[in-house]
Scaffold this motif. Structure first.
Motif, PDB file in Angstrom:
ATOM      1  N   GLU A   1       0.815  -1.214   0.000  1.00 37.79           N
ATOM      2  CA  GLU A   1       0.000   0.000   0.000  1.00 37.79           C
ATOM      3  C   GLU A   1       0.847   1.262   0.000  1.00 37.79           C
ATOM      4  N   VAL A   2       1.788   1.361   0.904  1.00 37.40           N
ATOM      5  CA  VAL A   2       2.560   2.604   1.019  1.00 37.40           C
ATOM      6  C   VAL A   2       3.560   2.762  -0.119  1.00 37.40           C
ATOM      7  N   LEU A   3       4.120   1.672  -0.583  1.00 29.82           N
ATOM      8  CA  LEU A   3       5.171   1.769  -1.588  1.00 29.82           C
ATOM      9  C   LEU A   3       4.645   1.785  -3.022  1.00 29.82           C
ATOM     10  N   LEU A   4       3.656   0.960  -3.324  1.00 26.83           N
ATOM     11  CA  LEU A   4       3.367   0.694  -4.725  1.00 26.83           C
ATOM     12  C   LEU A   4       1.961   1.014  -5.224  1.00 26.83           C
ATOM     13  N   ASP A   5       0.927   0.739  -4.458  1.00 25.65           N
ATOM     14  CA  ASP A   5      -0.383   0.921  -5.078  1.00 25.65           C
ATOM     15  C   ASP A   5      -1.536   1.214  -4.138  1.00 25.65           C
ATOM     16  N   GLY A   6      -1.265   1.489  -2.908  1.00 17.84           N
ATOM     17  CA  GLY A   6      -2.353   1.739  -1.973  1.00 17.84           C
ATOM     18  C   GLY A   6      -2.823   3.177  -1.983  1.00 17.84           C
ATOM     19  N   ARG A   7      -4.010   3.369  -1.460  1.00 16.99           N
ATOM     20  CA  ARG A   7      -4.583   4.710  -1.328  1.00 16.99           C
ATOM     21  C   ARG A   7      -5.371   4.839  -0.017  1.00 16.99           C
ATOM     22  N   TRP A   8      -5.327   3.806   0.804  1.00 14.08           N
ATOM     23  CA  TRP A   8      -6.194   3.781   1.981  1.00 14.08           C
ATOM     24  C   TRP A   8      -5.779   4.790   3.043  1.00 14.08           C
ATOM     25  N   VAL A   9      -4.537   4.793   3.479  1.00 14.54           N
ATOM     26  CA  VAL A   9      -4.107   5.655   4.583  1.00 14.54           C
ATOM     27  C   VAL A   9      -3.861   7.090   4.125  1.00 14.54           C
ATOM     28  N   ALA A  10      -3.085   7.276   3.069  1.00 22.80           N
ATOM     29  CA  ALA A  10      -2.671   8.613   2.645  1.00 22.80           C
ATOM     30  C   ALA A  10      -3.312   9.062   1.330  1.00 22.80           C
ATOM     31  N   ASN A  11      -4.189   8.249   0.789  1.00 26.45           N
ATOM     32  CA  ASN A  11      -4.818   8.511  -0.499  1.00 26.45           C
ATOM     33  C   ASN A  11      -3.799   8.605  -1.633  1.00 26.45           C
ATOM     34  N   THR A  12      -2.613   8.049  -1.401  1.00 25.16           N
ATOM     35  CA  THR A  12      -1.556   7.998  -2.400  1.00 25.16           C
ATOM     36  C   THR A  12      -0.531   6.980  -1.955  1.00 25.16           C
ATOM     37  N   ASN A  13       0.529   6.830  -2.727  1.00 26.11           N
ATOM     38  CA  ASN A  13       1.621   5.923  -2.381  1.00 26.11           C
ATOM     39  C   ASN A  13       2.896   6.462  -3.005  1.00 26.11           C
ATOM     40  N   CYS A  14       4.017   5.870  -2.665  1.00 29.51           N
ATOM     41  CA  CYS A  14       5.300   6.383  -3.153  1.00 29.51           C
ATOM     42  C   CYS A  14       5.380   6.329  -4.676  1.00 29.51           C
ATOM     43  N   LYS A  15       5.004   5.223  -5.260  1.00 28.67           N
ATOM     44  CA  LYS A  15       5.079   5.088  -6.718  1.00 28.67           C
ATOM     45  C   LYS A  15       4.271   6.189  -7.405  1.00 28.67           C
ATOM     46  N   ALA A  16       3.054   6.419  -6.947  1.00 28.80           N
ATOM     47  CA  ALA A  16       2.200   7.441  -7.556  1.00 28.80           C
ATOM     48  C   ALA A  16       2.821   8.827  -7.440  1.00 28.80           C
ATOM     49  N   GLN A  17       3.517   9.083  -6.343  1.00 31.31           N
ATOM     50  CA  GLN A  17       4.132  10.391  -6.159  1.00 31.31           C
ATOM     51  C   GLN A  17       5.375  10.580  -7.028  1.00 31.31           C
ATOM     52  N   LEU A  18       6.067   9.489  -7.321  1.00 31.30           N
ATOM     53  CA  LEU A  18       7.310   9.589  -8.084  1.00 31.30           C
ATOM     54  C   LEU A  18       7.092   9.529  -9.589  1.00 31.30           C
ATOM     55  N   GLU A  19       5.985   8.930 -10.004  1.00 29.07           N
ATOM     56  CA  GLU A  19       5.684   8.856 -11.425  1.00 29.07           C
ATOM     57  C   GLU A  19       5.468  10.255 -11.982  1.00 29.07           C
ATOM     58  N   ASN A  20       5.853  10.435 -13.216  1.00 31.17           N
ATOM     59  CA  ASN A  20       5.643  11.692 -13.938  1.00 31.17           C
ATOM     60  C   ASN A  20       6.387  12.886 -13.342  1.00 31.17           C
ATOM     61  N   LEU A  21       7.399  12.634 -12.537  1.00 30.96           N
ATOM     62  CA  LEU A  21       8.275  13.707 -12.064  1.00 30.96           C
ATOM     63  C   LEU A  21       9.491  13.736 -12.970  1.00 30.96           C
ATOM     64  N   ASN A  22       9.941  14.914 -13.330  1.00 27.06           N
ATOM     65  CA  ASN A  22      11.189  14.960 -14.080  1.00 27.06           C
ATOM     66  C   ASN A  22      12.350  15.184 -13.115  1.00 27.06           C
ATOM     67  N   TRP A  23      13.536  15.043 -13.627  1.00 22.68           N
ATOM     68  CA  TRP A  23      14.712  15.099 -12.754  1.00 22.68           C
ATOM     69  C   TRP A  23      14.912  16.478 -12.141  1.00 22.68           C
ATOM     70  N   GLU A  24      14.503  17.526 -12.850  1.00 17.14           N
ATOM     71  CA  GLU A  24      14.644  18.867 -12.275  1.00 17.14           C
ATOM     72  C   GLU A  24      13.722  19.042 -11.064  1.00 17.14           C
ATOM     73  N   GLU A  25      12.489  18.531 -11.184  1.00 16.66           N
ATOM     74  CA  GLU A  25      11.565  18.597 -10.048  1.00 16.66           C
ATOM     75  C   GLU A  25      12.083  17.748  -8.887  1.00 16.66           C
ATOM     76  N   ALA A  26      12.583  16.564  -9.206  1.00 20.16           N
ATOM     77  CA  ALA A  26      13.062  15.644  -8.170  1.00 20.16           C
ATOM     78  C   ALA A  26      14.268  16.190  -7.415  1.00 20.16           C
ATOM     79  N   THR A  27      15.041  17.036  -8.069  1.00 22.40           N
ATOM     80  CA  THR A  27      16.256  17.558  -7.433  1.00 22.40           C
ATOM     81  C   THR A  27      16.107  19.006  -6.985  1.00 22.40           C
TER      82      THR A  27
END
Length: 158
Positions: free
Chosen positions: A13-39
């Motif tokens: 849930e927290v790492l890959l595909d959950g939405r129950w606790v935080a309504n998001t997960n790490c994968k969803a937050q990292l997808e579609n970010l470019n390197w400039e945003e990430a850094t």
């Protein structure tokens, strides 16, 4: 294996595909970010890339232990992010993070429940279940930071 599977589900849930606790997960937050945003730095806060590296560093070290290896990770190295200077660098980090996330979930799911009450590497670290629960909490903590940083960065891009 019921307890282990429950822990694995929470990690999933927290790492890959959950939405129950935080309504998001790490994968969803990292997808579609470019390197400039990430850094991108926001004040004196860690970057999204640094937080991604940090979580991944611990996942890699824990995977090693679950696969029978030694505990070699050290807190002092957990933010030693190599330079990210391109989209390819960022995508390499994200892909490694996602691979380690999937591997860690699988390794935890396969643990016999009896192992969860055994000491993790050394008695001073407590039992496996405590360390796995701590990893879940650690991931949610940094997921919150990543989510906030994304919002702050989006606001500055307007």
């Amino acid at each position: 294996m019921e307890r282990a599977k429950e822990l694995a589900n929470r990690l999933q849930e927290v790492l890959l595909d959950g939405r129950w606790v935080a309504n998001t997960n790490c994968k969803a937050q990292l997808e579609n970010l470019n390197w400039e945003e990430a850094t991108q730095k926001v004040g004196n806060l860690n970057t999204i890339a640094a937080l991604t590296f940090h979580i991944n560093y611990y996942l890699g070290g824990l995977i090693s232990v679950l696969q029978g290896g030694p505990l070699e990770i050290r807190d002092k190295y957990s933010f030693d992010l190599p330079p990210i200077t391109s989209q390819a660098d960022w995508e390499k980090l994200v892909n490694e993070f996602l691979e380690n996330s999937e591997t860690f979930v699988q390794e935890v799911a396969q643990l016999p429940d009896s192992m969860l009450d055994q000491p993790f590497v050394d008695e001073k670290y407590g039992p496996y279940h405590r360390n796995i629960n701590g990893t879940i909490e650690h991931c949610y903590y940094h997921l919150g930071q990543i989510s906030m940083l994304k919002k702050m960065i989006a606001k500055t891009d307007v």
